[in-house]
Design an enzyme around this catalytic site. Structure first.
Site, PDB file in Angstrom:
ATOM      1  N   ASP A  17       1.342  -1.314  -0.636  1.00  0.00           N
ATOM      2  CA  ASP A  17      -0.350   0.103   0.008  1.00  0.00           C
ATOM      3  C   ASP A  17       1.273   1.924   0.249  1.00  0.00           C
ATOM      4  O   ASP A  17       1.451   1.604   0.366  1.00  0.00           O
ATOM      5  CB  ASP A  17      -0.941  -0.158   1.234  1.00  0.00           C
ATOM      6  CG  ASP A  17      -1.864  -0.969   1.169  1.00  0.00           C
ATOM      7  OD1 ASP A  17      -2.004  -1.453   0.418  1.00  0.00           O
ATOM      8  OD2 ASP A  17      -2.342  -1.121   2.316  1.00  0.00           O
ATOM      9  N   ASP A  52     -16.021  -3.605  -1.682  1.00  0.00           N
ATOM     10  CA  ASP A  52     -15.975  -3.683  -0.554  1.00  0.00           C
ATOM     11  C   ASP A  52     -17.149  -3.935   0.988  1.00  0.00           C
ATOM     12  O   ASP A  52     -18.005  -2.855   0.618  1.00  0.00           O
ATOM     13  CB  ASP A  52     -14.976  -2.373  -0.107  1.00  0.00           C
ATOM     14  CG  ASP A  52     -13.703  -2.617  -0.894  1.00  0.00           C
ATOM     15  OD1 ASP A  52     -13.293  -2.896  -1.090  1.00  0.00           O
ATOM     16  OD2 ASP A  52     -13.092  -1.818  -1.420  1.00  0.00           O
TER      17      ASP A  52
END
EC number: 5.3.1.16
Length: 247
Positions: free
Chosen positions: A15, A136
Site C-alpha cells: 500500500d 468492499d
C-alpha cells in the site's frame, strides 16, 4: 493473467502513501502501523520470496485523489511477476493509462459501481481478465469512496451485475475486520463465493496460517495479506503452502 482452477493465489499487499509502503487500520489516514521507504524494493522482496502476484493499493489516490504514478512505475519496472493495482482509479483515461503500463489487472471500485459502463468498455478493449471490480463491505453493505459512503446493496446483489458488465473477477474486502489482525469471518466470504461464478479474491483480517487454511476451503481464488506479513504474524513462505485450493 487469469486465475487457475485449483489455485488460491497468495498476494502480498504493498500500500502506497506519500511515497512509502504503509499499512493502515481500516483504511483510516493517520492510523499507520507500518511505514517503510522504497515501496518498489518492498514489492521486489515479496517477489524474491516466491509471490506470484503482488497487490498494489494507491492510498494517495484513494484518500486524496492524487495518484502515486511515479511510485507505481518504479514498482512495475522492478517486478517480473504480475501486478494488480487499485486505489484512486476514478477516470476511464487513467484506467487505460495503467493498463497500457503493463499493469496486469486494475481494480475498479467507486467508478465502476457508479458508472458500470466503464467496466464494459475496459473489458471490451483489454479483456475481462484484466478488469477486477472491488466490492468492499461494511455491516454487510457495499461501501465506496475510500469506505466512507455506504450504498444500499450487498456484495452478493452486485456480483452478477458486474459479470454482465464484463468484470473478470471480484476483490472482496471485509472492512469490518480489515487491518485489525483479529482474523476474518467465514460467512460473508462463502455468501459471495456461492452467489457468483466470477473468481473472488479476499482481503481483510487475515492473521494466521489457520486463516489461510480456512480460506482455501471457501473457493476463493486469491487472498491478499498485508499487516500480518509486515508484523511477522505470517511468513510468506509458509503462506505459499496454502496456494492449492481444497475441493
Amino acid at each position: 493473467m487469469s486465475f487457475e482452477e485449483n489455485k488460491m493465489l497468495i498476494m502480498p499487499a504493498v500500500d502506497i502513501r506519500n511515497g512509502k509502503c504503509v499499512q493502515l487500520v481500516q483504511g483510516k489516514p493517520g492510523s499507520e502501523q507500518v511505514v517503510i521507504d522504497n515501496p518498489e524494493k518492498v514489492a521486489l522482496s515479496w517477489q524474491e520470496q516466491g509471490a506470484k502476484t503482488v497487490h498494489i493499493i494507491d492510498l494517495d489516490g484513494t484518500i486524496d485523489g492524487k495518484t502515486s504514478l511515479p511510485t507505481i512505475k518504479k514498482i512495475v519496472n522492478e517486478l517480473s511477476v504480475p501486478v494488480q493495482l487499485g486505489g484512486g482509479i476514478r477516470s476511464l483515461e487513467y484506467a487505460k493509462e495503467l493498463l497500457d503500463l503493463d499493469i496486469d489487472r486494475v481494480i475498479i471500485g467507486t467508478m465502476g459501481i457508479k458508472h458500470p459502463e466503464v467496466i464494459h468498455e475496459l473489458s471490451e478493449e483489454y479483456g475481462s481478465d484484466r478488469i477486477m471490480i472491488s466490492l468492499d463491505s461494511k455491516d454487510s453493505k457495499v461501501v465506496i469512496k475510500g469506505w466512507q459512503e455506504k450504498i444500499d446493496k450487498t456484495p452478493e446483489e452486485l456480483s452478477n451485475e458486474f459479470k454482465e458488465h464484463g468484470a473478470g473477477s471480484i476483490l472482496f474486502t471485509n472492512v469490518d475486520v480489515e487491518g485489525l489482525l483479529n482474523g476474518f469471518y467465514t460467512e460473508p466470504v462463502l455468501n459471495l463465493v456461492n452467489s457468483t461464478d466470477l473468481p473472488v479474491v479476499y482481503s481483510g483480517g487475515v492473521t494466521s496460517t489457520e486463516d489461510l487454511a480456512k480460506l482455501n476451503k471457501t473457493g476463493v481464488k486469491g487472498v491478499v495479506i498485508g499487516s500480518a506479513l509486515y508484523k511477522n504474524k505470517i511468513n510468506l513462505k509458509d503462506a505459499l503452502k496454502y496456494e492449492e485450493v481444497v475441493e
